[in-house]
Motif scaffolding. Structure first.
Motif, PDB file in Angstrom:
ATOM      1  N   SER A  86       0.823  -1.220   0.000  1.00 31.46           N
ATOM      2  CA  SER A  86       0.000   0.000   0.000  1.00 31.46           C
ATOM      3  C   SER A  86       0.853   1.265   0.000  1.00 31.46           C
ATOM      4  CB  SER A  86      -0.939   0.034   1.206  1.00 31.46           C
ATOM      5  OG  SER A  86      -1.811  -1.059   1.177  1.00 31.46           O
ATOM      6  N   TYR A  88       2.237   4.725  -1.830  1.00 32.22           N
ATOM      7  CA  TYR A  88       1.568   5.721  -2.668  1.00 32.22           C
ATOM      8  C   TYR A  88       2.302   5.818  -4.003  1.00 32.22           C
ATOM      9  CZ  TYR A  88      -0.618   6.730   1.758  1.00 32.22           C
ATOM     10  OH  TYR A  88      -1.309   6.607   2.931  1.00 32.22           O
ATOM     11  N   PRO A  89       1.669   5.359  -5.086  1.00 32.53           N
ATOM     12  CA  PRO A  89       2.405   5.217  -6.349  1.00 32.53           C
ATOM     13  C   PRO A  89       2.760   6.552  -7.001  1.00 32.53           C
ATOM     14  CG  PRO A  89       0.096   4.618  -6.639  1.00 32.53           C
ATOM     15  CD  PRO A  89       0.311   4.833  -5.171  1.00 32.53           C
ATOM     16  N   TRP A  90       2.186   7.653  -6.546  1.00 26.71           N
ATOM     17  CA  TRP A  90       2.544   8.944  -7.146  1.00 26.71           C
ATOM     18  C   TRP A  90       3.746   9.559  -6.433  1.00 26.71           C
ATOM     19  CZ3 TRP A  90      -1.994   7.775  -4.708  1.00 26.71           C
ATOM     20  CH2 TRP A  90      -2.198   8.315  -3.448  1.00 26.71           C
ATOM     21  N   MET A  91       4.290   8.834  -5.464  1.00 32.01           N
ATOM     22  CA  MET A  91       5.436   9.367  -4.725  1.00 32.01           C
ATOM     23  C   MET A  91       6.663   8.494  -4.971  1.00 32.01           C
ATOM     24  SD  MET A  91       3.855  10.036  -0.983  1.00 32.01           S
ATOM     25  CE  MET A  91       2.310  10.908  -0.719  1.00 32.01           C
ATOM     26  N   VAL A  99       6.308  10.253   4.540  1.00 36.60           N
ATOM     27  CA  VAL A  99       4.923  10.717   4.632  1.00 36.60           C
ATOM     28  C   VAL A  99       4.453  10.841   6.090  1.00 36.60           C
ATOM     29  CG1 VAL A  99       3.519   8.596   4.528  1.00 36.60           C
ATOM     30  CG2 VAL A  99       2.845  10.592   3.211  1.00 36.60           C
ATOM     31  N   GLY A 100       4.932   9.958   6.948  1.00 38.99           N
ATOM     32  CA  GLY A 100       4.565  10.040   8.366  1.00 38.99           C
ATOM     33  C   GLY A 100       5.105  11.308   9.012  1.00 38.99           C
ATOM     34  N   ASN A 130      10.629   5.697  -8.398  1.00 43.87           N
ATOM     35  CA  ASN A 130       9.193   5.568  -8.179  1.00 43.87           C
ATOM     36  C   ASN A 130       8.918   4.179  -7.621  1.00 43.87           C
ATOM     37  OD1 ASN A 130       6.353   4.730  -8.963  1.00 43.87           O
ATOM     38  ND2 ASN A 130       6.312   6.887  -9.450  1.00 43.87           N
ATOM     39  N   GLN A 132       6.679   2.192  -8.022  1.00 42.74           N
ATOM     40  CA  GLN A 132       6.134   1.203  -8.950  1.00 42.74           C
ATOM     41  C   GLN A 132       7.230   0.445  -9.693  1.00 42.74           C
ATOM     42  OE1 GLN A 132       2.147   2.740 -10.856  1.00 42.74           O
ATOM     43  NE2 GLN A 132       3.504   4.448 -10.525  1.00 42.74           N
ATOM     44  N   ASP A 133       8.467   0.961  -9.643  1.00 39.54           N
ATOM     45  CA  ASP A 133       9.575   0.283 -10.315  1.00 39.54           C
ATOM     46  C   ASP A 133      10.232  -0.749  -9.416  1.00 39.54           C
ATOM     47  OD1 ASP A 133       9.032   2.027 -12.310  1.00 39.54           O
ATOM     48  OD2 ASP A 133      10.649   3.409 -11.837  1.00 39.54           O
ATOM     49  N   ARG A 146       8.696   3.179   5.986  1.00 38.07           N
ATOM     50  CA  ARG A 146       7.653   4.178   6.223  1.00 38.07           C
ATOM     51  C   ARG A 146       7.026   3.986   7.613  1.00 38.07           C
ATOM     52  NH1 ARG A 146       2.543   4.048   2.271  1.00 38.07           N
ATOM     53  NH2 ARG A 146       2.296   2.032   3.271  1.00 38.07           N
TER      54      ARG A 146
ATOM     55  N   VAL B  24      14.584  -3.825 -11.226  1.00 36.01           N
ATOM     56  CA  VAL B  24      13.720  -4.571 -12.113  1.00 36.01           C
ATOM     57  C   VAL B  24      13.598  -3.923 -13.477  1.00 36.01           C
ATOM     58  CG1 VAL B  24      12.323  -5.857 -10.532  1.00 36.01           C
ATOM     59  CG2 VAL B  24      11.871  -3.436 -10.879  1.00 36.01           C
ATOM     60  N   ASP B 188      -7.905   2.636  -3.448  1.00 36.09           N
ATOM     61  CA  ASP B 188      -7.574   1.554  -2.520  1.00 36.09           C
ATOM     62  C   ASP B 188      -7.778   2.030  -1.079  1.00 36.09           C
ATOM     63  OD1 ASP B 188      -6.402  -0.358  -0.986  1.00 36.09           O
ATOM     64  OD2 ASP B 188      -4.523  -0.440  -2.120  1.00 36.09           O
ATOM     65  N   SER B 190      -6.869   0.909   1.642  1.00 35.90           N
ATOM     66  CA  SER B 190      -5.730   0.770   2.552  1.00 35.90           C
ATOM     67  C   SER B 190      -4.832   2.012   2.512  1.00 35.90           C
ATOM     68  CB  SER B 190      -4.929  -0.483   2.229  1.00 35.90           C
ATOM     69  OG  SER B 190      -4.394  -0.397   0.934  1.00 35.90           O
ATOM     70  N   TRP B 191      -4.895   2.787   1.422  1.00 34.48           N
ATOM     71  CA  TRP B 191      -4.147   4.051   1.399  1.00 34.48           C
ATOM     72  C   TRP B 191      -4.655   4.987   2.493  1.00 34.48           C
ATOM     73  CZ3 TRP B 191      -4.342   5.002  -4.619  1.00 34.48           C
ATOM     74  CH2 TRP B 191      -3.378   4.180  -5.224  1.00 34.48           C
ATOM     75  N   VAL B 194      -3.573   3.515   5.995  1.00 32.94           N
ATOM     76  CA  VAL B 194      -2.175   3.815   6.302  1.00 32.94           C
ATOM     77  C   VAL B 194      -2.036   5.273   6.731  1.00 32.94           C
ATOM     78  CG1 VAL B 194       0.121   4.095   5.292  1.00 32.94           C
ATOM     79  CG2 VAL B 194      -1.197   2.024   4.819  1.00 32.94           C
ATOM     80  N   LEU B 198      -0.785   6.757  10.338  1.00 32.08           N
ATOM     81  CA  LEU B 198       0.423   7.575  10.474  1.00 32.08           C
ATOM     82  C   LEU B 198       0.108   8.995  10.926  1.00 32.08           C
ATOM     83  CD1 LEU B 198       2.496   6.332   7.401  1.00 32.08           C
ATOM     84  CD2 LEU B 198       2.835   5.782   9.807  1.00 32.08           C
ATOM     85  N   TRP B 288       0.270   9.120 -12.807  1.00 28.81           N
ATOM     86  CA  TRP B 288       1.231   8.232 -12.169  1.00 28.81           C
ATOM     87  C   TRP B 288       0.922   6.783 -12.510  1.00 28.81           C
ATOM     88  CZ3 TRP B 288      -1.742   5.101  -9.315  1.00 28.81           C
ATOM     89  CH2 TRP B 288      -2.916   5.616  -8.763  1.00 28.81           C
ATOM     90  N   ARG B 290       0.829   3.378 -14.450  1.00 28.01           N
ATOM     91  CA  ARG B 290       1.727   2.740 -15.403  1.00 28.01           C
ATOM     92  C   ARG B 290       0.904   1.997 -16.438  1.00 28.01           C
ATOM     93  NH1 ARG B 290       6.973   3.032 -13.062  1.00 28.01           N
ATOM     94  NH2 ARG B 290       6.901   5.262 -12.785  1.00 28.01           N
TER      95      ARG B 290
END
Ligand code: ATP
Ligand code: MG
Lengths: 276, 292
Positions: A86, A88-91, A99-100, A130, A132-133, A146, B24, B188, B190-191, B194, B198, B288, B290
């Motif tokens: 979970s 954040y894919p834009w970060m 983020v915390g 990123n 996502q990579d 995190r 990757v 999602d 869960s975002w 989380v 936090l 963002w 993919r």
């Protein structure tokens, strides 16, 4: 030791749409810095209990005290990790880790704290990437960083490693245990992998379903690094398997009492304590 | 695999130094890049051929009109006179002059649609009861043609510009609103869990989590809204105002300048296409998500 003490009394929970009690009269005490595994079959209420202990959900009945203070909601000092990272894919990786700090108005610490955390989870060179990579294991490491960035006292883990391959999982099991021990964090781990429980916990609580209750407690007193090939590991595992089979009412084919264990003057039953 | 066999499975003993997951992302290979270029060239050729086909059909239509004595007066609709007039209009600045007020109206209408649609969409997507309460009324209002508000708009606003901006806004608000709300419902959960764990405050939740998470949905809504706004613009400009693309079309018809009329239609098409293209590029850049 700075890990927190957890005391839960009389925890029962019924979901609004649930027919039966998901949890029924759970009492639980966890010492500061201890590593606990909650283990049991699917649907026995492990996640429910973890959410209640963390304050992310409220129990229908019962109370949770952390270091003597009543838990009424989530807190950054008690962080939960889930099966999915979970992120954040834009970060980027470092933004996710920070983020915390951002939420708590402590971004000034990010410059030193974020690289520190990334070193801790061995992703120092990935800061600008990123998320996502990253591979699944790397993503779960970022999620760990995190979770740790705010110096939590308790880490709740809800099967965070179950989607990973065996090698990656093993490396993370060891690393999380090491980091928790170094930082003095109390660890509460949910799993249905017996190896994982033996790998990571000082004590395992076996749960059974309908309604969710503890059925047995197994101590796992192994000092130092834990190797699945060691004798101590095999003994603890046998004890846990037995307790687990008792709770689930089934027999697991290949783990049933291997020969080499019988030579060890059968120490397994001594460690298992039935509850109620 | 059943749970019990999974439990019984012994993971293979890891080597002394557990393998670290390696990077990757492989660099795109040269052949991959070439294939990409070839695909782009191909789609460009198709686009070119399609437009050429359209021109041919237009030209054929023009020839038919020209050869028909009863329709001879409309011969200026053909590509030749149209493009001659179009270049004249571009050169004299007439094209820019009639486009600017239209862009201004569409811009303001869209701005209003976003200013109302995005917050409203977030409220609907976030608070279940708000969504349930507004669902039917909004579905009902959405189905009313924006142009049927015209008499009311004319009465309610002191200026024609105001009325047109209102009509465009009311047409454009729905795609933005529904797209925002639907995007938020797909996020999602869960975002949020989380973030809550936090210590996120409501404004953190909004600006750090919700808005970035649904930015693509919002932009997609804006792109749809732009399409609707551009369509509503021309009929809205048929009344009252003495500027803009819609007015120019009406005016050209009244003065029987069919080449000017057709040239204006071409301008409307080009600008609409261009704006949509820009929107699409903005979405691709800000996204963002993919593709693979
Ligand atoms: N949101 C919900 N609404 C109603 N019932 C629920 C809800 N979540 C869980 N339950 C029920 O409560 C019981 C315990 O669920 P829980 O998710 O805690 O199990 P679990 O031990 O974590 O299982 P798993 O190992 O599959 O994750 C189950 O019987 C489940 O069906
Ligand atoms: Mg669960």
């Amino acid at each position: 030791m700075k890990g927190a003490h957890i005391k839960a009394t009389g925890i029962s929970h019924t979901y609004r749409r649930g027919a039966t009690k998901a949890l029924d009269g759970i009492d639980l005490e966890i010492q500061p810095g201890e590593a606990i595994a909650l283990i049991g079959r699917s649907g026995c209420g492990k996640s429910t209990l973890l959410h209640i202990l963390s304050g992310l959900s409220q129990a229908s009945e019962g109370t949770v005290y952390v270091d003597g203070a009543l838990v009424t909601g989530p807190s950054p000092s008690r962080v939960m990790m889930f099966q999915a990272p979970s992120l954040y894919p834009w970060m980027t990786v470092e933004q996710n880790v920070a983020v915390g700090l951002k939420f708590n108005g402590r971004m000034r610490e990010a410059k030193t704290r974020v690289p520190e955390m990334l070193e801790l989870v061995e992703l120092g060179s990935y800061a600008k990437r990123n998320v996502q990579d990253l591979s699944g294991g790397q993503q779960q490491r970022v999620a760990l960083a995190r979770s740790l960035v705010l110096n939590p006292q308790i880490l709740f883990l809800d099967e965070p490693l179950s989607a990973l391959d065996a090698f990656t999982r093993h490396a993370l099991q060891r690393d999380i245990r090491r980091i928790a021990a170094e930082m003095g964090i109390t660890l509460v781990l949910v799993t249905h992998d017996i190896n994982e429980a033996v790998m990571m916990a000082d004590r395992a609580l076996v749960m059974k379903a309908n309604p969710g209750r503890f059925s047995a407690e197994v101590a796992i007193p192994i000092e130092g690094d834990r190797a699945p090939s060691s004798h101590e590991f095999a003994i603890a595992k046998a004890a846990l398997v037995e307790a687990y089979e008792g709770a689930a009412g089934l027999t697991m084919a290949e783990t049933a009492a291997p020969d080499r264990l019988t030579s060890a003057t059968d120490p397994a039953p001594a460690r298992v304590r039935a509850i109620k | 695999m059943t749970r019990s066999t999974q439990l019984a499975m012994e993971p293979p003993a890891p080597p002394a130094d557990a393998p670290e997951e390696e990077g990757v992302q492989a660099a795109p290979s040269a052949s991959g890049r070439n294939r990409h270029l070839a695909a782009m060239a191909e789609s460009f050729l198709y686009a070119l051929a399609g437009m050429a086909l359209l021109l041919v059909l237009w030209w054929l239509g023009g020839r038919l009109v020209e050869s028909n004595p009863r329709m001879f007066a409309f011969a200026d609709f053909a590509p030749g006179p149209t493009f001659a007039r179009l270049f004249e209009m571009l050169g004299s600045g007439e094209a820019a002059e009639m486009t600017a007020p239209s862009l201004y109206r569409v811009g303001f209408g869209l701005a209003w649609a976003v200013a109302v649609g995005v917050p409203m969409g977030i409220l609907i997507g976030w608070f279940g009861p708000v969504g349930k309460l507004t669902n039917i009324p909004f579905q009902f209002l959405r189905m009313i043609s924006p142009l049927s508000w015209m008499p009311i708009a004319v009465m309610a606003f002191t200026t024609w510009d105001g009325a047109i901006v209102f009509l465009i806004g009311i047409a454009a608000v729905w795609p933005v609103l529904f797209s925002t709300a639907a995007g938020l419902k797909r996020v999602d959960p869960s975002w949020f869990k989380v973030a809550r764990n936090l210590g996120a405050r409501p404004w953190h939740m909004l600006f750090t989590i919700i808005l970035p998470a649904i930015s693509q949905d919002i932009l997609t809504g804006v792109r749809l809204a732009l399409g609707v706004a551009w369509i509503v613009l021309v009929p809205a400009e048929y009344l009252g105002v003495t500027s803009g693309l819609g007015y120019s079309i009406n005016d050209a018809r009244d003065t029987l300048e069919y080449d000017r009329l057709a040239a204006t239609v071409v301008i409307i098409g080009i600008i609409g296409f261009g704006l949509d293209f820009l929107c699409q590029r903005a979405i691709a850049r800000l996204s963002w998500h993919r593709e693979d």
